[in-house]
Design an enzyme around this catalytic site. Sequence first.
Site, PDB file in Angstrom:
ATOM      1  N   ARG A 121       0.821  -1.216   0.000  1.00 41.71           N
ATOM      2  CA  ARG A 121       0.000   0.000   0.000  1.00 41.71           C
ATOM      3  C   ARG A 121       0.858   1.270   0.000  1.00 41.71           C
ATOM      4  NH1 ARG A 121      -3.941  -0.407   4.782  1.00 41.71           N
ATOM      5  NH2 ARG A 121      -2.220  -1.557   5.691  1.00 41.71           N
ATOM      6  N   GLU A 122       1.935   1.223  -0.777  1.00 36.78           N
ATOM      7  CA  GLU A 122       2.849   2.358  -0.823  1.00 36.78           C
ATOM      8  C   GLU A 122       2.144   3.636  -1.294  1.00 36.78           C
ATOM      9  OE1 GLU A 122       3.351  -0.636  -1.987  1.00 36.78           O
ATOM     10  OE2 GLU A 122       5.434  -1.283  -1.846  1.00 36.78           O
TER      11      GLU A 122
ATOM     12  N   HIS B 153     -32.329  -1.780   7.513  1.00 39.01           N
ATOM     13  CA  HIS B 153     -31.815  -0.452   7.181  1.00 39.01           C
ATOM     14  C   HIS B 153     -31.092  -0.508   5.845  1.00 39.01           C
ATOM     15  CE1 HIS B 153     -29.522   3.220   7.204  1.00 39.01           C
ATOM     16  NE2 HIS B 153     -28.412   2.519   7.096  1.00 39.01           N
TER      17      HIS B 153
ATOM     18  N   CYS C  38     -28.089   7.193   8.584  1.00 43.19           N
ATOM     19  CA  CYS C  38     -27.238   5.998   8.672  1.00 43.19           C
ATOM     20  C   CYS C  38     -26.557   5.992  10.045  1.00 43.19           C
ATOM     21  CB  CYS C  38     -26.213   6.025   7.529  1.00 43.19           C
ATOM     22  SG  CYS C  38     -25.284   4.483   7.336  1.00 43.19           S
TER      23      CYS C  38
ATOM     24  N   LYS D 180      -0.991   4.450  -0.979  1.00 37.43           N
ATOM     25  CA  LYS D 180      -1.841   4.971   0.100  1.00 37.43           C
ATOM     26  C   LYS D 180      -1.018   5.856   1.027  1.00 37.43           C
ATOM     27  CE  LYS D 180      -4.270   3.395   4.236  1.00 37.43           C
ATOM     28  NZ  LYS D 180      -5.626   3.925   3.971  1.00 37.43           N
TER      29      LYS D 180
ATOM     30  N   ILE E 135     -29.345   4.398  13.960  1.00 36.33           N
ATOM     31  CA  ILE E 135     -29.177   3.276  13.028  1.00 36.33           C
ATOM     32  C   ILE E 135     -28.245   2.195  13.568  1.00 36.33           C
ATOM     33  CG2 ILE E 135     -28.628   2.702  10.616  1.00 36.33           C
ATOM     34  CD1 ILE E 135     -31.113   4.480  11.045  1.00 36.33           C
ATOM     35  N   GLY E 136     -27.503   2.481  14.612  1.00 32.53           N
ATOM     36  CA  GLY E 136     -26.703   1.402  15.205  1.00 32.53           C
ATOM     37  C   GLY E 136     -25.399   1.859  15.816  1.00 32.53           C
TER      38      GLY E 136
ATOM     39  N   TRP F 271     -20.025  -7.902   0.198  1.00 33.25           N
ATOM     40  CA  TRP F 271     -18.780  -7.230   0.573  1.00 33.25           C
ATOM     41  C   TRP F 271     -17.648  -8.219   0.894  1.00 33.25           C
ATOM     42  CZ3 TRP F 271     -21.330  -2.787   3.942  1.00 33.25           C
ATOM     43  CH2 TRP F 271     -22.011  -1.913   3.063  1.00 33.25           C
TER      44      TRP F 271
ATOM     45  N   HIS G 291     -23.437  12.162   6.505  1.00 38.10           N
ATOM     46  CA  HIS G 291     -22.182  12.241   5.756  1.00 38.10           C
ATOM     47  C   HIS G 291     -21.569  13.633   5.879  1.00 38.10           C
ATOM     48  CE1 HIS G 291     -22.891   8.318   4.077  1.00 38.10           C
ATOM     49  NE2 HIS G 291     -24.119   8.694   3.829  1.00 38.10           N
TER      50      HIS G 291
END
Length: 758
Positions: free
Chosen positions: A16-17, A644, A729, A19, A434-435, A564, A697
């Site tokens: 992951r260079e 949800h 969310c 990143k 939502i949790g 996922w 968000h």
Amino acid sequence: MTVSANLGFPRIGAHRELKKALETYWKGETGISDLSATAAQLRARHWHLQKEAGIDVIPSNDFSLYDHVLDTSVLFGAIPRRFEPLRDGDPLTLYFACARGTADAPAMEMTKWFDTNYHYIVPEFTRDQDFALASRKPIDEYLEARAQGIETRPVVLGPVTWLSLGKSRDDGLDPIDLLDKALPAYAELLAALKATGAQSVQIDEPVLSLDLTDKQRAAFVKAYEVFAAVAPDIMLATYFGPLGDNLPLAVNLPVAGLHIDLARAPEQLEDVLAATRTRNTVLSLGLIDGRNIWRADLAEKFRLVRRAWDLVGPDRLQIAPSCSLLHSPVDLELETALDDEFRSWLAFAKQKLGEVQALTLAIQRGESAAREAFSASKSAIASRTASPRTTNQSVRRRVAAIRPDDLRRDNPYAIRQQKQADRFGLPLFPTTTIGSFPQTQEVRKARAAHKRGELDTAGYDAFLKQETERSVRIQEELGLDVLVHGEFERNDMVEYFGEQLDGFAFTKNGWVQSYGSRCVKPPVIYGDVSRPGPMTVTWSAYAQSLTKKPMKGMLTGPVTILQWSFVRDDQPRSETCRQIGLAIRDEVLDLEEAGIGMIQIDEPALREGLPLRRKDWQAYLDWAVDCFRLAASGVADRTQIHTHMCYAEFNDIMEAIAALDADVISIETSRSDMELLDAFRVFAYPNEIGPGVWDIHSPRVPGQTDMEALLKKALAAIPARRLWVNPDCGLKTRDWPEVKASLEHLVAAAATLRASAA
Ligand code: GLN
Ligand code: ZN
């Protein structure tokens, strides 16, 4: 002679260079030259790696500092007006501003690339849009490789796909209408590549695997006529599905080659061969799955190569991965967490190139030239099939024994609703969340310390208990009606369950790019899924013991867990999903048994699992809905099932959402100003709904009156008795001060509404 080819290599780097280079650059700790040096190193390393693997056709311009769709938008000067002030400055500043936003200008939108988990930056178009070749990136990277002695095939995102993925900023403008304006810039680029010496170019047009409009079809014809006159040899790359009814269109375009996805759609080979047989089209056979991590069955793939070879001969074939390897991790050799048997079942990007090369050698020189690779593939497949680790007979028997009754609650919603109302006695407009609550630095630190062994399990549990109790007290003080425990013990909503289920494995280094510098390490579902024991009951029961208010149990649904993860490819996805559905069902029943009266089963990925072609939707929705119902339907009428989802398009799948038959659904709506609820009104959605009234968000704390206004709009679509009040969310990405302030307003908004309804 048949050659091997690659369509794209992961950019992020085996460690992951990229990143790390991006994030230090963004923080201002390093400068452009450091970032550029890392990027150049990665490109060089990946070109050489491909060359050493024996790949004949190596891509360039598949590298990107953030996203290849954004690269295309910047390349052709399609920069949204709000970034205009940055146009004359440093190009990299402008580029990252588009991707990540600035204090004055929100970032460009991001969405999933077809049905992958990679996110691209959505192009934005206006009617008076101008296009011009604004960068030399593809040419520079081609020359950069050539200077290292590597001849490459530059990759360009095709105009029909690029425009089709874009969003119009002007009413009535279909981005595809901008084709005529965009073509000169494209033609200029292609001519420049040719003048620089590129022999061929790969033009990606994955929209050819979708249902196309007449306008899009016409755009293909027009664009490729223009390109034929100026471009190097074009390899038109299609992937993610069969060409289907777009096959005649694709084979009639004046291009030198056509790449087809034979991992997703091996059955299309015959039709494609028949359609291209009498032409000179080079066929690129996308045989090795670029989207998965499984080692290929080379013998099976080789049968397809043979078949193509028999019909078109050796000179018009290329052997390739199905799509860019962007979607698979880099190198299995770095994977230390898995035992040898397990590793023998896998292939990451580098190993996939080895498979491409083995198939190529076998067709060039006979199977014996690749004997070792073929026999390793054979024994890996045999070991995977026969392994007791992949097969669990009792799970299979259980799936086979699922009866229609298992997918149905005892009684319809109307009856359940009455019993639940009696049990919970909630006020009108019940408030909930939502949790998750904020995953603060502290929470992350404690988890990391526990993982490293610096914090023992008792200490970690005590910490989590304390966080959970704090969140319960805060919710009580705020006056929320239905509480959650906060999910402090969870790293990720899929990983948390995968780690506790049999049939799942986790890699140490299996990172794939999700967006920009963000990478994910999806769980690997390799075997029949079962649940050795309860996964969430201790936390939910503990949280419930702290309060008299209802505490929602919190689970991730089977479709989202499937969606996922890297999913086994040796049985239908629906089968794997049913197994997960059974495991979640057991968890739901254990929660009910432990006295949890409301259980939420999150399915945020239900919609993104939709197949690319509409004709395939219903079959998917049928099994996806069944799997949710399998998970949810074991409980008594008096137990309330919530679900949800957070995305903005419900219209197409309203029927399926209603068919889930959850008692309550919470959805993301605040950003669409409740417009989305129209779908629920028109459809006459029968059960309870909590339309999000807070866009989580955004760091903005919504005011009470904002939320009241949204709720009043919601009341036009949903009867008061069935309306819940909640955010869009989970709150894990927010901080506590924002959360407290926003929820205070949310509770007050509900109270005002209640007062005026009374
Ligand atoms: N329960 C999850 C949370 O609150 C739901 C997350 C999601 O919808 N992606 O974090
Ligand atoms: Zn959500």
